[in-house]
Every structure is written in structure tokens, then in C-alpha cells.
Write a protein that holds these residues in place. Structure first.
Motif, mmCIF file in Angstrom:
data_model
loop_
_atom_site.group_PDB
_atom_site.id
_atom_site.type_symbol
_atom_site.label_atom_id
_atom_site.label_comp_id
_atom_site.label_asym_id
_atom_site.label_seq_id
_atom_site.Cartn_x
_atom_site.Cartn_y
_atom_site.Cartn_z
ATOM 1 N N LYS A 199 0.528 61.121 39.128
ATOM 2 C CA LYS A 199 -0.914 60.911 39.240
ATOM 3 C C LYS A 199 -1.663 61.530 38.055
ATOM 4 N N LEU A 200 -1.110 62.584 37.481
ATOM 5 C CA LEU A 200 -1.721 63.231 36.321
ATOM 6 C C LEU A 200 -1.379 62.497 35.031
ATOM 7 N N GLY A 201 -0.457 61.533 35.116
ATOM 8 C CA GLY A 201 -0.041 60.819 33.911
ATOM 9 C C GLY A 201 0.754 61.702 32.974
ATOM 10 N N ASN A 202 1.408 62.717 33.535
ATOM 11 C CA ASN A 202 2.161 63.684 32.741
ATOM 12 C C ASN A 202 3.647 63.532 33.075
ATOM 13 N N SER A 203 4.376 62.851 32.206
ATOM 14 C CA SER A 203 5.782 62.576 32.496
ATOM 15 C C SER A 203 6.620 63.849 32.539
ATOM 16 N N GLU A 204 6.248 64.853 31.749
ATOM 17 C CA GLU A 204 6.997 66.110 31.742
ATOM 18 C C GLU A 204 6.936 66.782 33.112
ATOM 19 N N LEU A 205 5.740 66.810 33.699
ATOM 20 C CA LEU A 205 5.592 67.394 35.029
ATOM 21 C C LEU A 205 6.277 66.525 36.080
ATOM 22 N N ALA A 206 6.146 65.214 35.928
ATOM 23 C CA ALA A 206 6.733 64.294 36.905
ATOM 24 C C ALA A 206 8.256 64.387 36.919
ATOM 25 N N LEU A 207 8.850 64.662 35.773
ATOM 26 C CA LEU A 207 10.309 64.713 35.688
ATOM 27 C C LEU A 207 10.885 66.078 36.057
ATOM 28 N N LYS A 208 10.040 67.104 36.091
ATOM 29 C CA LYS A 208 10.528 68.473 36.274
ATOM 30 C C LYS A 208 11.384 68.633 37.528
ATOM 31 N N TYR A 209 10.941 68.062 38.633
ATOM 32 C CA TYR A 209 11.683 68.203 39.894
ATOM 33 C C TYR A 209 12.170 66.851 40.417
ATOM 34 N N SER A 210 12.226 65.853 39.545
ATOM 35 C CA SER A 210 12.566 64.499 39.997
ATOM 36 C C SER A 210 13.980 64.395 40.555
ATOM 37 N N SER A 211 14.925 65.171 40.012
ATOM 38 C CA SER A 211 16.300 65.089 40.521
ATOM 39 C C SER A 211 16.368 65.550 41.972
ATOM 40 N N SER A 212 15.587 66.583 42.309
ATOM 41 C CA SER A 212 15.532 67.034 43.701
ATOM 42 C C SER A 212 14.720 66.065 44.554
ATOM 43 N N ALA A 213 13.679 65.488 43.958
ATOM 44 C CA ALA A 213 12.857 64.514 44.686
ATOM 45 C C ALA A 213 13.694 63.319 45.125
ATOM 46 N N LEU A 214 14.682 62.957 44.322
ATOM 47 C CA LEU A 214 15.557 61.837 44.679
ATOM 48 C C LEU A 214 16.382 62.137 45.923
ATOM 49 N N ASP A 215 16.593 63.409 46.202
ATOM 50 C CA ASP A 215 17.359 63.795 47.392
ATOM 51 C C ASP A 215 16.498 63.870 48.645
ATOM 52 N N TYR A 216 15.190 63.685 48.465
ATOM 53 C CA TYR A 216 14.274 63.673 49.607
ATOM 54 C C TYR A 216 14.228 62.246 50.137
ATOM 55 N N LYS A 217 14.979 61.972 51.185
ATOM 56 C CA LYS A 217 15.187 60.604 51.646
ATOM 57 C C LYS A 217 13.900 59.820 51.917
ATOM 58 N N PRO A 218 12.889 60.423 52.582
ATOM 59 C CA PRO A 218 11.666 59.638 52.837
ATOM 60 C C PRO A 218 10.939 59.213 51.557
ATOM 61 N N GLY A 219 11.180 59.918 50.451
ATOM 62 C CA GLY A 219 10.471 59.594 49.212
ATOM 63 C C GLY A 219 11.351 59.042 48.118
ATOM 64 N N ARG A 220 12.635 58.823 48.409
ATOM 65 C CA ARG A 220 13.568 58.388 47.365
ATOM 66 C C ARG A 220 13.166 57.035 46.750
ATOM 67 N N GLU A 221 12.775 56.105 47.585
ATOM 68 C CA GLU A 221 12.402 54.770 47.106
ATOM 69 C C GLU A 221 11.230 54.854 46.121
ATOM 70 N N LYS A 222 10.203 55.628 46.485
ATOM 71 C CA LYS A 222 9.033 55.785 45.607
ATOM 72 C C LYS A 222 9.400 56.566 44.344
#
Length: 391
Positions: free
Chosen positions: A193-216
Motif C-alpha cells: 500500500k505504501l508502494g515500497n517494494s523493500e518493505l513489502a518484501l521484508k517479511y514476504s517469505s513468512s507471509a507466504l506461510d500464512y495460509k489465509p493470505g498466501r493467495e494475495k
């Protein structure tokens, strides 16, 4: 003599500075004891710490953390008593508190001049902060609800950072627990939402393990890699997303477009067929199949799919266009004049209907109708199209 006077002046200045510093710390500690002017106590200690020479002074850090801790407890008490207090301010104080304690811990853990490490405050501080750590997550959710994505990210970031902080090394925190995975997804969302790819990628590997949000999260990653022009990771995120969510049109359309752009028609066809296995009546998937069949020269099959789409919805402009083009291509390849005219006649109603449904797409239907009217000797209509093309 002059040199001696300079040395004495320096010593005097040093003692004056040391006395002033000691007095400032003492004043701040008085504020802490009385529970008043805590903001002034915090500000004065931060001023001292701005000087790198003071960074290892544990007394300053201890006074700073105590000043912030009391601010936080007073704010909590006001909220508990339902007194007027800014909720955002409470979470901001908590963020400063965690950051200050973590910095103090790094000083506390430094070896002395003999290389010995004696950590004095860690156990007590970790026990205290652990009680309030969940509020970092709650603060992130609070700011997220206000669409304050930067503040929300900072709170989620602080919550997750505790996992790697030596201060909490005995707490057995893990990035795989439900709260951490949820925070990782929400932090990733804030970065997007901030348009900041560095921040968006910081925890993305863990975010992928969050099943309800994996698709998004896979969608977020695909968009980020697309902007970065990283075609390898872009394709990988799309393929993973499509393999796991074959009915998601986001992954489907972009993956098919990716393969078409690389002229990998067979790969695109595999994607379309797999999507149709998941949902054989999906209009988008069927239209994509008609496109591929058109590009592969399977004109009869293309028309058949387009007719099935039109039978379900007679306002699908692109279905008429694909069928019309398929018949025109048959006409181009026809061996005799009569067969050629037959295919142009077949193409005619599709192209005219496409014109009705998509009047602004002149660059597509005008040239097609020019050929049809010309080959079918349709004088008046041909002249109209010539006029359109001239204009």
C-alpha cells in the motif's frame, strides 16, 4: 606555562561538562521518581545519547527506558479508567519503549575491558516487555484500520523484530507461530500500500506461510517483480499462484500473457487447458482458448468455442471478433473463389455484430469489414467503410 594553562583549561572544561551531564541525568531521574515531566526526561536523555561518546553509558539508557516505561504505564492507566487519551499516542510510546530497551540491551551485553560479558538487565526487561509485546501487533492493526500504513508497518515490524532480538533470546519466539505469520502478511500488505517494494518484501517469505493470505501475497509478489522487470521471479510467482489457485483470474491472465509474449504458445495452451479442467464454463478461460486456437490455426475449433460463448451471452464482443477473424482466415486459405466467398459470408454477421458492440474499435472492425464487403461486392457498405478508413 601557556601549555600548562591550556591543559588546565581542558581539564576544567571536561569537569564542567561531566558535572552538567551528571546534573542532567539527576534531574531526569527526579522526573522519573515523581512520575512528572517524563517527556522532558526522555528528551534530555535522547539529547545526551545523540553524542556518540555517551552511547555506552548504561545509566543514561536506564533513565531513558524508565522515563518511557512510565509514560506507557500512565497512558495505559488512563485508557483503563476510560479517561481521554490518544490511542495512537499510546502505541507510538510503546514502539519507542521497545526500541529503547532493545538498544539498551545491546549496550548491556557489551564485553568489559577484559572481554567479560555480564548482562545485568536482560532477564528483567524481557519479562516486562513480553507482557506488552502483543500490543505491538494490536497497534499495527489499529493504524491499519486508519489506513496509516507507515505507522502500521512500523508496529508490525517491531513485533516481528523481537524474534531476532537477543533481548528476547530466552522467550522462544518463532516466525512460524500464527501471530507472527499474520503480522508478516499484514506488514507485507502495508509495504504494498505504501508502494515500497523493500518493505513489502521484508517479511514476504513468512507471509507466504500464512495460509489465509498466501493467495494475495503471491499476487503482491507478482506485481512487485513485474515492476522490477524480474521476469524469472515474476513467472515463478505467477506459476506458483496458478498451480495452487487455478481459478484465480489474476494468475491465469498474466501467465497466459507472459507465455504469449514469449511466443510460447504450447505453454500458454497448457495453462488454459488446466484452467478449463478447474472450471469448464468460465468465460475468460474459454475466450483465452479461442484466442489460442485462432493463433494456432485451429479455426473451426475457435468458432465452435466462440459460438458456445455467444449462446450464453450474445453481448460478448470479442467472441464475435474471434469467430469473424477465424472465418476470414479460412477465406484467405480457401482454394476456390466460391469457397472463399462462403467463408466471407460466414464472417460477415460476426464482424457486423462486433462493430455494433464495440463501435470505438474501428482499427479492428473497419479493415476486416473492408475486405468482407470488397470480396462480397457489397457496394454501398464498401463505400461507407472506405470513407471511415479515409477519416
Amino acid at each position: 606555562m601557556k601549555r600548562l594553562l591550556v591543559i588546565l583549561s581542558i581539564i576544567s572544561l571536561f569537569h564542567s561538562f561531566a558535572f552538567a551531564q551528571k546534573k542532567e541525568i539527576s534531574q531526569a531521574q527526579t522526573y522519573v521518581k515523581t512520575g512528572k515531566n517524563l517527556d522532558k526526561a526522555e528528551a534530555s536523555m535522547r539529547k545526551l545519547l545523540a553524542d556518540s561518546a555517551n552511547h555506552a553509558n548504561i545509566k543514561i539508557w536506564h533513565t531513558l527506558t524508565e522515563a518511557i516505561r512510565l509514560q506507557y504505564e500512565q497512558a495505559n492507566e488512563q485508557l483503563y479508567l476510560k479517561q481521554k487519551f490518544d490511542t495512537a499516542s499510546l502505541f507510538n510510546i510503546e514502539l519507542r519503549m521497545f526500541q529503547a530497551y532493545e538498544s539498551m540491551d545491546s549496550v548491556d551485553a557489551r564485553p568489559d575491558h577484559k572481554g567479560r560479558v555480564t548482562i545485568k538487565y536482560r532477564k528483567r526487561n524481557a519479562e516486562y516487555l513480553s507482557v506488552y509485546r502483543k500490543n505491538l501487533y494490536n497497534g499495527g492493526v489499529f493504524f491499519l484500520s486508519k489506513q496509516n500504513y507507515k505507522s502500521a508497518f512500523n508496529l508490525f515490524d517491531a513485533f516481528l523484530d523481537c524474534v531476532n532480538q537477543p533481548l528476547f533470546s530466552n522467550n522462544k519466539l518463532s516466525m512460524t507461530s500464527p501471530s507472527e505469520l499474520s503480522a508478516a502478511y499484514l506488514a507485507t500488505y502495508c509495504g504494498v500500500k505504501l508502494g515500497n517494494s523493500e518493505l513489502a518484501l521484508k517479511y514476504s517469505s513468512s507471509a507466504l506461510d500464512y495460509k489465509p493470505g498466501r493467495e494475495k501475497t503471491l499476487q503482491f509478489l507478482a506485481n512487485i517483480y513485474s515492476e522490477k522487470k524480474d521476469t524469472v521471479l515474476y513467472r515463478e510467482s505467477l506459476k506458483t499462484g496458478f498451480d495452487e489457485y487455478p481459478q484465480n483470474e489474476f494468475f491465469f491472465t498474466r501467465l497466459v500473457d507472459f507465455y504469449n509474449g514469449k511466443n510460447q504458445i504450447d505453454s500458454a495452451n497448457v495453462v488454459v487447458d488446466k484452467a478449463l479442467m478447474a472450471d469448464s464454463l468460465n468465460t475468460l478461460f474459454l475466450y483465452a482458448k479461442s484466442n489460442l486456437l485462432l493463433n494456432m490455426g485451429e479455426y473451426g475449433k475457435c468458432v465452435s468455442i466462440c459460438d458456445s460463448l455467444i449462446a450464453r451471452n450474445d453481448t460478448l464482443a470479442d467472441a464475435y471478433y474471434n469467430a469473424g477473424v477465424a472465418y476470414m482466415n479460412m477465406a484467405f486459405k480457401a482454394e476456390g473463389k466460391s469457397q472463399m466467398k462462403k467463408y466471407y459470408k460466414c464472417s460477415l454477421p460476426y464482424m457486423e455484430r462486433y462493430r455494433e458492440l464495440a463501435p470505438d474499435q474501428k482499427d479492428k472492425w473497419a479493415a476486416a469489414l473492408y475486405n468482407i464487403y470488397l470480396n462480397l461486392n457489397m457496394g454501398k457498405k464498401f463505400e461507407e467503410i472506405v470513407g471511415i478508413l479515409k477519416n
